[in-house]
Design an enzyme around this catalytic site. Structure first.
Site, PDB file in Angstrom:
ATOM      1  N   ASP A 184      -6.580   2.753   2.038  1.00 32.28           N
ATOM      2  CA  ASP A 184      -6.734   1.387   1.505  1.00 32.28           C
ATOM      3  C   ASP A 184      -7.808   0.605   2.253  1.00 32.28           C
ATOM      4  O   ASP A 184      -8.057   0.861   3.429  1.00 32.28           O
ATOM      5  CB  ASP A 184      -5.451   0.570   1.702  1.00 32.28           C
ATOM      6  CG  ASP A 184      -4.309   1.107   0.904  1.00 32.28           C
ATOM      7  OD1 ASP A 184      -4.546   1.837  -0.052  1.00 32.28           O
ATOM      8  OD2 ASP A 184      -3.164   0.763   1.271  1.00 32.28           O
TER       9      ASP A 184
HETATM   10  N1  URA Z   1      -0.296   4.385   2.647  1.00 37.55           N
HETATM   11  C1  URA Z   1      -0.729   3.148   2.441  1.00 37.55           C
HETATM   12  O1  URA Z   1       0.052   2.242   2.140  1.00 37.55           O
HETATM   13  N2  URA Z   1      -2.044   2.907   2.562  1.00 37.55           N
HETATM   14  C2  URA Z   1      -2.940   3.854   2.895  1.00 37.55           C
HETATM   15  O2  URA Z   1      -4.127   3.579   3.000  1.00 37.55           O
HETATM   16  C3  URA Z   1      -2.465   5.146   3.122  1.00 37.55           C
HETATM   17  C4  URA Z   1      -1.133   5.385   2.988  1.00 37.55           C
END
Ligand code: URA
Length: 238
Positions: free
Chosen positions: A103
């Site tokens: 993310d």
């Molecule tokens: N889980 C999440 O919530 N975000 C990420 O970037 C990776 C795993």
């Protein structure tokens, strides 16, 4: 090299998906739409997939980076936000791209390569490679909720697979939890904590299978050595 393998090697999709693209008439070689799967690609062939020229003969290269918060892992972002590809220096000539997502608000370990088969293997959910995260969450997660996270919680109407969860540090109004999951659903770790009433304040990926982030600095990228590449493939059962 057969056309399906060539398309997969270029990182476009799996060999099976490549066959579908050929069937749909989306693959052209030297300007002509391809109609058979057996075509052997030659060094000077110009191959296009859906109007885009691709290259499957590049030397295979493998890197890891420590992604900072505030960057997307897609090659191009619809909102024009900064992208991890901004960290790829001029010295890397191959067309590498991220294996899987992290993310915008998550930092940590990201693998990049131009080897489509490798990327498909280590990201395919059926190969269940473990990914370890360190999450700073608000409040103190109770033991019963740690157990729930371990067994699985409902995320997007589906129970998550068993996870390893370890409460590693407690502060006044927040705590640090190490969580290792085998799936890779969208925003999974954040949603798992939301499911037990906690908000993730910071999230960092520190390990993918046997590969650890170690002391690689934020925004830095380094080559993986052949043993690391092999260990990742072995972790995926290949
Ligand atoms: N889980 C999440 O919530 N975000 C990420 O970037 C990776 C795993």
């Amino acid at each position: 090299m057969r056309i399906q393998k060539y398309i997969a090697e270029a990182g476009i999709c799996s060999r099976r998906k490549a066959e579908e693209l050929i069937e749909k008439g989306l693959v052209k070689v030297n300007g002509e739409t391809l109609s058979e799967f057996g075509y052997q690609v030659q060094e000077n062939d110009r191959v296009e997939v859906d109007g885009q020229e691709i290259c499957g003969f590049e030397k295979k290269v493998y890197y890891m980076m420590n992604k900072p918060v505030g960057y997307v892992t897609t090659v191009k972002d619809q909102f024009d936000r900064p992208c991890v590809m901004d960290f790829i220096g001029e010295d890397i000539k191959e067309r590498i791209y991220p294996a899987g997502r992290l993310d915008y608000h998550t930092e940590g370990l990201l693998i990049l390569s131009n080897d489509g088969e490798f990327v498909n293997t280590i990201t395919h959910p059926k190969n269940e490679i473990e990914k370890k995260y360190i999450a700073v969450v608000n409040g103190i997660v109770k033991e019963e909720n740690i157990e729930k996270l371990k067994r699985g919680v409902m995320v997007d109407k589906k129970k998550t697979a068993p996870a390893k969860v370890f409460l590693s540090e407690i502060f006044k109004d927040k705590c640090v939890v190490e969580i290792t999951i085998r799936e890779g659903r969208n925003r999974q770790v954040r949603k798992m904590f939301e499911a037990v009433g906690h908000h993730v304040i910071e999230l960092k990926r520190v390990q993918i299978g046997p590969l650890e982030l170690g002391n690689l600095k934020l925004g830095r990228i380094r080559k993986l050595n052949p043993n690391e590449v092999q260990a990742l493939m072995s972790a995926a059962g290949k």
